[in-house]
Write an enzyme that holds these catalytic residues in place. Structure first.
Site, PDB file in Angstrom:
ATOM      1  N   GLY C  10       0.830  -1.194   0.000  1.00  0.00           N
ATOM      2  CA  GLY C  10       0.000   0.000   0.000  1.00  0.00           C
ATOM      3  C   GLY C  10       0.868   1.249   0.000  1.00  0.00           C
ATOM      4  O   GLY C  10       2.099   1.176  -0.022  1.00  0.00           O
ATOM      5  N   ALA C  11       0.187   2.401   0.035  1.00  0.00           N
ATOM      6  CA  ALA C  11       0.897   3.672   0.136  1.00  0.00           C
ATOM      7  C   ALA C  11       1.622   3.740   1.479  1.00  0.00           C
ATOM      8  O   ALA C  11       1.079   3.318   2.494  1.00  0.00           O
ATOM      9  CB  ALA C  11      -0.111   4.814   0.035  1.00  0.00           C
ATOM     10  N   GLY C  14       6.375   1.140   3.130  1.00  0.00           N
ATOM     11  CA  GLY C  14       7.785   0.791   3.242  1.00  0.00           C
ATOM     12  C   GLY C  14       8.255  -0.116   2.104  1.00  0.00           C
ATOM     13  O   GLY C  14       9.325  -0.693   2.161  1.00  0.00           O
ATOM     14  N   HIS C  50      15.150  11.701  -2.655  1.00  0.00           N
ATOM     15  CA  HIS C  50      15.288  10.248  -2.803  1.00  0.00           C
ATOM     16  C   HIS C  50      16.676   9.882  -3.314  1.00  0.00           C
ATOM     17  O   HIS C  50      17.308   8.948  -2.847  1.00  0.00           O
ATOM     18  CB  HIS C  50      14.229   9.709  -3.781  1.00  0.00           C
ATOM     19  CG  HIS C  50      12.891   9.506  -3.153  1.00  0.00           C
ATOM     20  ND1 HIS C  50      11.874   8.829  -3.768  1.00  0.00           N
ATOM     21  CD2 HIS C  50      12.410   9.892  -1.954  1.00  0.00           C
ATOM     22  CE1 HIS C  50      10.808   8.815  -2.982  1.00  0.00           C
ATOM     23  NE2 HIS C  50      11.112   9.463  -1.877  1.00  0.00           N
TER      24      HIS C  50
END
Lengths: 178, 178, 178
Positions: C10-11, C14, C50
């Site tokens: 899911g969002a 992790g 990121h």
């Protein structure tokens, strides 16, 4: 070994009932730490009903915001605290404009150092479509980060679906890639 | 040992295809119990396509509301019934203003006493954000309760994601808390 | 044995961090294949962050649409490619009105024949309520089909929740029905 457990699941997945079972099976003195705000009559009635269902051998404490202090005050070697639930706590923090990362860090530290057992119940809310509004996305993200942090500090993480447990931690996953 | 199985999964998770495979692997006579209402041409076409994909060795029966009666009528020692799916059935019950708890109790009792095999397919819809409208919340709650009840009465519960099964029941979970 | 892995979640589950760990643990030369479109300053900043978090030992490549060609160009026996993520790629395809089934078939074929390792990250978005609008339903369905196809061609499929892995493939599921 932190003595903390996390029970994760969707809405009406049976996660609270499963967490209550874990607490009963421990044989320890049981404390229910409710985070639900008393916002209306419907909530009041649901709280009263839950109280009745759990039975008289539970001590019930309410704390909507300062979860870490409440946990530190109540934790003891002979007791187990059931925190139900982290999603409502997060919701309360957002409503009162608290600093979410700081609050999550604080709970993480508390859970890792607590003298005694605690079971956290939390919602999985990130497996649906991306919400259209920024506030919902932001809440979903905060919930996801909170679940990851708590999963890291807890010894035991259980995912519940249809009332049935899947053990996420300790992990049965074996890395066969490399 | 009830002879009933539950296959749970999200939308387009491959849960129906997995349930069909379970039915084929049983070697029994296969009955497809479709709960989908014929509301428009799109639905009609999808039903026709599904029928073709499954093949001629399936008997297909349609029942939108009285699932328990249909199951009792058709169940037999040499057959397996695939109910696809409980989410559409629940939706039909809501649309026709049936008493949901009573209907769920009835299906629970039927599944537990059925002579012969049955596989129920149902949706997991509680892992997204809390819906804003009360009707959606109420449907999500009813679906969650239905899944819990059926998981309780079924011998076997499988969670499907990306077409792959995770066994929820019999459970591999070991309680290491106490 | 295709050398391809799929990490689903899911969002804020992790899943990307877990996929990065898989890549690091492989000991191979690491290539990050970013599918995120550079649509605004917020996206630009997140991409830069990121990049910094992953560290200098990653080669970063961006490809929003022609994923198969990019994979074929870069795959090598001594390297591992992390594709993050298939959901953004699907979103880009929809935005540019590409033929989704053809694109998914192409990626499926590429993944199955690739010389070298690849890890695909993808979202689970089908476990919430049925979306009210047709476009959202259609995207959810395409994502579900994409996940099923990729799960079929990958040797290894991992579901991540709260940062913790559940192995979907190779499957530990044992069919005890028949």
């Amino acid at each position: 070994m932190s003595g903390a457990s996390l029970v994760l699941g969707g809405a009406r997945s049976g996660k609270s009932a499963f967490a209550e079972k874990l607490a009963r099976d421990s044989g320890l003195r049981k404390i229910y730490l409710a985070t639900s705000p008393r916002i209306d009559t419907e909530t009041e009635e649901r709280i009263a009903l839950h109280l009745q269902t759990r039975g008289r051998d539970w001590q019930t404490v309410e704390e909507q915001l300062d979860l870490s202090s409440a946990l530190e005050d109540m934790a003891a070697a002979d007791s187990i605290i059931l925190v139900d639930c982290l999603t409502l706590w997060l919701n309360n923090l957002v409503f009162h404009e608290r600093d979410l990362p700081a609050e999550i860090d604080c709970l993480y530290a508390t859970a890792g150092a607590l003298q005694g057992r605690v079971i956290f119940v939390s919602n999985e809310i990130g497996m649906g479509l991306v919400p259209a509004d920024a506030l919902s996305r932001s809440f979903r993200d905060a919930q996801g980060r909170l679940n990851q942090r708590m999963a890291e500090v807890c010894d035991k993480v259980i995912f519940v679906a249809a009332g049935l447990p899947l053990q996420l931690k300790p992990s049965s996953y074996m890395d066969q890639l490399s």
